[in-house]
Design a protein around this motif. Structure first.
Motif, PDB file in Angstrom:
ATOM      1  N   GLY A 149      -8.405   1.097  -4.661  1.00 36.68           N
ATOM      2  CA  GLY A 149      -6.830   0.982  -4.964  1.00 36.68           C
ATOM      3  C   GLY A 149      -6.033   1.828  -4.099  1.00 36.68           C
ATOM      4  N   ILE A 150      -4.994   1.774  -4.266  1.00 32.80           N
ATOM      5  CA  ILE A 150      -4.055   2.212  -3.087  1.00 32.80           C
ATOM      6  C   ILE A 150      -4.184   3.599  -2.838  1.00 32.80           C
ATOM      7  N   GLY A 154      10.601  -2.453  -6.018  1.00 34.17           N
ATOM      8  CA  GLY A 154      11.018  -1.142  -5.452  1.00 34.17           C
ATOM      9  C   GLY A 154      11.433  -1.275  -4.077  1.00 34.17           C
ATOM     10  N   ALA A 155      11.059  -2.419  -3.275  1.00 34.44           N
ATOM     11  CA  ALA A 155      11.905  -2.475  -2.031  1.00 34.44           C
ATOM     12  C   ALA A 155      13.489  -2.321  -1.730  1.00 34.44           C
ATOM     13  N   PRO A 156      13.934  -1.868  -0.946  1.00 33.00           N
ATOM     14  CA  PRO A 156      15.453  -1.598  -0.948  1.00 33.00           C
ATOM     15  C   PRO A 156      15.887  -2.791  -0.623  1.00 33.00           C
ATOM     16  N   ASN A 157      17.316  -3.109  -1.555  1.00 36.08           N
ATOM     17  CA  ASN A 157      17.859  -4.196  -1.357  1.00 36.08           C
ATOM     18  C   ASN A 157      18.382  -4.880  -0.001  1.00 36.08           C
ATOM     19  N   THR A 170       5.417   1.208   5.735  1.00 38.41           N
ATOM     20  CA  THR A 170       4.287   1.770   5.038  1.00 38.41           C
ATOM     21  C   THR A 170       4.638   2.716   3.552  1.00 38.41           C
ATOM     22  N   ASP A 171       5.457   3.794   3.992  1.00 42.48           N
ATOM     23  CA  ASP A 171       5.443   4.886   2.971  1.00 42.48           C
ATOM     24  C   ASP A 171       6.119   4.203   1.646  1.00 42.48           C
ATOM     25  N   LEU A 172       6.868   3.005   1.771  1.00 41.38           N
ATOM     26  CA  LEU A 172       7.540   2.292   0.507  1.00 41.38           C
ATOM     27  C   LEU A 172       6.302   1.342   0.052  1.00 41.38           C
ATOM     28  N   LEU A 173       5.702   0.567   0.887  1.00 43.69           N
ATOM     29  CA  LEU A 173       4.771  -0.464   0.486  1.00 43.69           C
ATOM     30  C   LEU A 173       3.676   0.024  -0.229  1.00 43.69           C
ATOM     31  N   VAL A 174       2.994   1.167  -0.167  1.00 41.44           N
ATOM     32  CA  VAL A 174       2.055   1.702  -0.917  1.00 41.44           C
ATOM     33  C   VAL A 174       2.671   1.638  -2.339  1.00 41.44           C
ATOM     34  N   GLY A 175       3.654   2.180  -2.793  1.00 43.65           N
ATOM     35  CA  GLY A 175       4.060   2.239  -4.082  1.00 43.65           C
ATOM     36  C   GLY A 175       4.184   0.775  -4.907  1.00 43.65           C
ATOM     37  N   ILE A 176       4.917  -0.118  -3.865  1.00 42.56           N
ATOM     38  CA  ILE A 176       5.376  -1.524  -4.165  1.00 42.56           C
ATOM     39  C   ILE A 176       3.902  -2.118  -4.646  1.00 42.56           C
ATOM     40  N   VAL A 177       3.042  -1.948  -3.842  1.00 38.91           N
ATOM     41  CA  VAL A 177       1.738  -2.602  -4.225  1.00 38.91           C
ATOM     42  C   VAL A 177       1.291  -2.375  -5.518  1.00 38.91           C
ATOM     43  N   ASP A 178       1.182  -0.874  -5.964  1.00 36.18           N
ATOM     44  CA  ASP A 178       0.518  -0.541  -6.888  1.00 36.18           C
ATOM     45  C   ASP A 178       1.540  -0.899  -8.107  1.00 36.18           C
TER      46      ASP A 178
END
Length: 571
Positions: free
Chosen positions: A143-144, A201-204, A216-224
């Protein structure tokens, strides 16, 4: 479509493009210009709504950098295409139609299985879950959170987990990248993918940027969050679960042999990623139709990001509306081809190994792109005839170069590097000075990269450096740094499938995404995942109490999951 029908077509949403403004101009001015253009064409703008649709940077003239806008126009009553003739070439219809989803009638007592948690697998499983198919999704990696810890441990100590690393685990290889969402795929589902990323959660801003990225710092939370949503809707999420074989049963269903036990499924989506070499191996032994395809090999090149900004943006470097400068360069004058790929502004070169005794590099950056260095892949095209035109030959070539890189740099996962000046001259006499390598915080050793790479790759890279220096002054500066080797820019093989998207000769197995040779990047892989999900839904009926799914997230369902020894995550 006849000319008369096109002329009579009613546009309820369309785009007015090519509006060029100074970076200092308010972007609302683009909407006013679009309104004036429509008014001159005889269309009353008062009944229309205007929004920024896309923005891109035009830096062809350093002294006059521009932002080019496309403006979305919403017309509740519609505008006849013929009325827009005066703006021909500037107006295009916007396709906002929802996904074309239909539901089949074929019933099974088991739910679908998605193998791989990269963008293809995630979006496939998400769409299936949201439409009542209760998929199981597995990945050989962690997991992430655990994956981030394993990756960081490898960066710091060289302790490699071959099942959980930059290539394998929740989010797939794209998680540890710049999170680029730009694609040259002309597909209406692109907007759907971008909107779904924003849902999680990605920025508009990715909806309007011509070169969207997440980081990468935002992607990990989005995947979760995507995996949480799949669980909430009754799907199963299983980590550290590698697919090791497939058995096609007499009733048409599939039994997947995994490291967590057998999993029976109605359909098996293979979104395995481009580094699943052991999976490729047993697919070949089992008789799947797998063909070699062209791919690329090369290195990562690093420059100072501020230098790239000044070279490309001139006096506009550092302007808050422009961000950091990016580039994409290519040269096919030799007949083979050399190009830059996955440019990461303000990023770092990362250790992307997934096999013991091999060094692989990739590029990564955070959403802010605020690192000192810029890096990009510098790649040469590889043809099937270069490696014997077999799938085995393609994988063997990649692996051989990774082993050579590992051994040449000391056999401890340090990476081989060389200054551009030394590489062009064929020597290795200089250590990096002005530009410090970012790979694992500087765990590198200076070697001759032309002793690792094939001659045809070396020749192309040298050609590219000289060619690209004419386009971006300083690109081939002698102090720029090359780090090797980049071997995983795309899958070296393609798992053949037919018009139903199933593997040739295997009715319920769906090769998908980048690992199967049908995508090249986060967005195109996600699109293929959606394409496969809709194909599965068009054939099979939604889940109705299947024996291996959890159609309702209840205490009873949770007990059932815990009894099977699985990690449960409720939203």
């Amino acid at each position: 479509m006849s000319e008369k029908k096109v002329a009579d077509e009613l546009y309820r949403r369309f785009c007015v493009g090519g509006i060029s403004l100074s970076p200092d101009a308010d972007e609302g001015e683009a909407c006013l210009i679009a309104a004036k253009q429509l008014k001159r064409a005889g269309i009353n703008p008062a009944r229309l709504r205007f929004d920024i649709y896309k923005r891109s940077v035009d830096a062809r003239k350093r002294h006059d950098v521009r932002i080019v806008y496309s403006v979305a126009v919403s017309a509740p009553d519609g505008v006849r295409a013929k009325a827009l003739d005066a703006l021909k070439g500037k107006v295009t219809p916007i396709n906002d139609r929802p996904l074309d989803i239909s539901f089949g009638e074929e019933k099974t007592n088991v739910s679908p299985l998605v193998v791989g948690m990269g963008p293809c697998g995630l979006f496939c499983a998400l769409l299936l879950a949201e439409n009542g198919y209760c998929p199981t999704i597995i990945d050989r990696g962690d997991g992430i959170r655990a994956r981030v810890e394993k990756t960081q441990r490898f960066f710091e100590s060289g302790e490699l987990d071959t099942e959980s690393n930059i290539q394998f685990g929740a989010g797939g290889a794209g998680t540890f990248s710049d999170g680029k969402l730009m694609t040259r795929v002309n597909d209406a589902r692109v907007n759907y993918i971008l909107r779904r990323f924003c849902d999680f959660g990605a920025p508009n801003e990715i909806l309007t940027s011509a070169k969207p990225h997440i980081g990468t710092d935002l992607l990990v939370g989005i995947v979760d969050k995507i995996l949480d949503r799949i669980s909430e809707l009754g799907g199963r999420v299983i980590y550290r679960c590698r697919l090791d074989g497939i058995e096609e049963l007499a009733d048409g269903t599939i039994r997947a042999k995994t490291t967590s036990g057998d999993i029976n499924c109605s359909a098996l989506v293979m979104a395995i990623g481009h580094s699943a070499r052991d999976t490729y191996s047993w697919l070949l032994k089992k008789g799947f139709a797998v063909e070699p395809k062209p791919f690329s090999l090369g290195v990562r090149i690093e420059h100072i990001q501020e230098d790239i900004d000044k070279t490309l943006l001139g006096d506009f470097a550092g302007h808050p509306r422009l961000g950091h400068a990016e580039y994409h360069l290519s040269d096919t004058s030799s007949g083979r081809g050399v190009y830059t790929f996955c440019m990461c502004p303000g990023g770092e070169v990362v250790a992307a190994s997934s096999e013991e005794g091999g060094v692989v590099v990739n590029g990564m950056s955070k959403h802010a792109r605020d690192g000192k260095n810029a890096n990009s892949a510098l790649l040469a095209s590889v043809r099937p005839e270069d490696y014997g035109a077999t799938p085995e030959g393609a994988i063997a070539l990649q692996r051989r170069l990774e082993v050579l890189a590992f051994e040449s740099a000391g056999g401890d996962y340090h990476a081989p590097i060389q200054t551009v000046g030394d590489f062009i001259c064929g020597v290795s006499t200089h250590e990096p000075t002005k530009i410090l390598p970012t790979y694992r915080g500087g765990k590198v050793r200076a070697v001759r990269l032309d002793k690792i790479l094939p001659q045809y790759v070396t020749d192309e890279l040298r050609l590219g450096l000289k060619s690209f220096d004419k386009k971006i002054g300083g690109f081939a500066a002698e102090h720029a740094v090359l780090t090797g080797v980049e071997t995983r820019s795309s899958a070296p093989v393609r798992i053949l499938r037919n018009d139903s998207l199933t593997a040739i000769g295997h009715d319920r197995i769906y090769p998908s995404g980048e690992g199967a040779g049908y995508a090249g990047g986060i967005t195109s892989a996600a699109i293929d995942g959606v394409r496969v999900a809709t194909a599965v839904m068009a054939r099979f009926a939604p889940c109705d109490g299947c024996e291996n799914c959890f159609c309702e997230v209840t205490d009873e369902g949770n007990k059932k999951r815990k009894d099977m020894g699985e990690e449960i995550r409720l939203g």
